[in-house]
Design an enzyme around this catalytic site. Structure first.
Site, PDB file in Angstrom:
ATOM      1  N   HIS A 379      -2.688 -13.654  60.882  1.00 41.74           N
ATOM      2  CA  HIS A 379      -3.856 -14.436  60.400  1.00 41.74           C
ATOM      3  C   HIS A 379      -4.767 -13.423  59.421  1.00 41.74           C
ATOM      4  O   HIS A 379      -5.705 -13.790  58.851  1.00 41.74           O
ATOM      5  CB  HIS A 379      -4.496 -14.970  61.537  1.00 41.74           C
ATOM      6  CG  HIS A 379      -5.388 -15.964  61.305  1.00 41.74           C
ATOM      7  ND1 HIS A 379      -6.102 -16.262  60.185  1.00 41.74           N
ATOM      8  CD2 HIS A 379      -5.224 -17.128  62.098  1.00 41.74           C
ATOM      9  CE1 HIS A 379      -6.610 -17.673  60.192  1.00 41.74           C
ATOM     10  NE2 HIS A 379      -5.983 -18.407  61.365  1.00 41.74           N
ATOM     11  N   ASP A 383      -3.842 -17.178  55.828  1.00 38.71           N
ATOM     12  CA  ASP A 383      -4.896 -18.398  56.320  1.00 38.71           C
ATOM     13  C   ASP A 383      -4.142 -19.679  56.782  1.00 38.71           C
ATOM     14  O   ASP A 383      -2.841 -19.720  56.296  1.00 38.71           O
ATOM     15  CB  ASP A 383      -6.056 -18.492  55.490  1.00 38.71           C
ATOM     16  CG  ASP A 383      -7.087 -17.476  55.434  1.00 38.71           C
ATOM     17  OD1 ASP A 383      -6.948 -16.531  56.363  1.00 38.71           O
ATOM     18  OD2 ASP A 383      -7.616 -17.206  54.410  1.00 38.71           O
TER      19      ASP A 383
END
Length: 406
Positions: A379, A383
């Site tokens: 992450h 995204d």
């Protein structure tokens, strides 16, 4: 005087020869290698070799690699025998000499605390949990031989836990067996533990209709003759190509986290997970997006064989930009995979399963060949929206495989 001169000349000559002996250290076969094991010496003590000859096989954390001699010489003394593991890079493992050197100098080498034992003695000691340091060697120069280990009796305070097999009662089957860690398995454990602890993993799954890909694969494979049967395409070949194209469309996924920056790659060097007897390894299809299905198929088969044989070279498994782990051929319908750092994502693929889905027909439903694809992403780099965009691109290529030909 002439006799004295000859004696002095001979002493100087012998001294020079004795000093020609050189230490041979455990080499670093890759930039990340810190230790390795010796699988097998290809030359025996006292045997000469030429530049380019393979003198030993080394087990790294990824493969078994042949080590070639850089110059002509003689293997004067083996310090670390076959089967020795966890040798730090730079540690002396043998003494080399030149042809004609006085090999008696090898006897002056300090042994330190190293235990000298035959490979079969080491193997049996490991199986029985016997500490070699407590075994008295009866072989040449105190070397521990098989009989020494066979005749050794564990002291009364030795516990069953130290043994590789434990028998609860005489005559009963063993309760368990302890399997020593290979260099590869040890490294896999360390790297994946660190990856799972340090990387903020998250997972996104999509269903892909593989019907058209399966039909196109069948058409292509039917065109091959019996002699060309080995060149037949696999479903994974289509997946590798589609993945490379999706990475071209969504380059943010084709990236690596390098602590102070994110490196985004211009080409897709795809690591393909291959199961081997000693653990998982990921040989790389370089620049997969520029290659045709046939080339991808040929390279994948060749690399997979080298991986299973432990013959991959470092450049064949180091430096990939993205990884595919396909367990579909093993009957696995869905799973998640752990990212291989510094890569930022890994694609986990399940098997193709006939699935009832709503369709606009008289029955109101139909059957489609569905494969679940799950992207594990870091992450910090990828995204959620980028993850979904990549899977959408992958889905588009696999559901319309004729786009590969455009």
């Amino acid at each position: 005087m002439a006799s004295l001169a000859r004696i002095l000349s001979r002493q100087i000559h012998l001294s020079a020869r004795r000093h020609a002996l050189s230490k041979f250290s455990m080499p670093a076969m890759s930039p990340t290698m810190t230790e390795g094991g010796i699988t097998q010496w290809k030359k025996q003590e006292g045997e000469s070799f030429s530049a380019g000859d393979v003198i030993l096989e080394i087990e790294t954390d990824k493969a078994t690699i042949d080590v070639e001699a850089q110059d002509d010489g003689v293997l004067a003394k083996i310090i670390s025998s076959d089967g020795t593991k966890n040798i730090r890079v730079g540690t002396t493992i043998a003494i080399l000499a030149e042809e004609g050197d006085d090999l008696s100098a090898q006897e002056e080498l300090p042994r330190g605390d190293r235990i000298f034992a035959s490979p079969v003695a080491k193997k049996l000691a490991l199986e029985r949990g016997i500490p070699l340091g407590k075994v008295k060697g009866t072989g040449p120069e105190g070397r521990i031989i098989l009989a020494d280990v066979e005749n050794y009796k564990l002291s009364s305070d030795a516990t069953a836990v130290s043994s590789s097999t434990v028998v609860s009662q005489p005559g009963q089957p063993a309760e368990f067996i302890d399997i020593p860690l290979s260099s590869m398995r040890k490294t896999i454990g360390e790297r994946l533990t660190k990856s799972k602890q340090d990387l903020p993993h998250y997972y996104v799954t999509t269903d892909i209709d593989m019907g058209r890909t399966l039909k196109l694969r069948e058409v292509f494979n039917q065109s091959f003759s019996k002699e060309e049967s080995k060149a037949k395409l696999s479903v994974n070949d289509f997946i590798v190509k589609a993945t490379a194209l999706a990475l071209r469309d969504v380059p943010e996924v084709n990236s690596a986290w390098l602590d102070d920056k994110i490196r985004q790659y211009h080409r897709a060097d795809i690591s393909v997970a291959v199961a081997t007897p000693t653990g998982l390894i990921t040989p790389i299809i370089r620049d997969a997006g520029s290659k045709g299905l046939s080339t991808i198929s040929t390279e994948t088969k060749a690399l997979a064989k080298k991986a299973r044989d432990g013959k991959l070279q470092p450049n064949e498994y180091q430096g990939g930009s993205f990884t595919i782990s396909n367990m579909g051929m093993m009957g696995v319908s869905h799973f998640t995979a752990i990212i291989n750092p510094p890569q930022s994502a890994i694609l986990a693929l399940g098997s193709v399963v006939p699935t009832l889905v709503p369709v606009d027909n008289e029955k109101g439903f139909g059957t489609k060949q569905i494969m679940k694809a799950t992207l594990s992403a870091d992450h910090r780099v990828v995204d959620g929206a980028i993850n979904a965009k990549f899977l959408q691109a992958l889905k588009g290529y696999l559901e319309n495989p004729l786009s590969f030909m455009l």
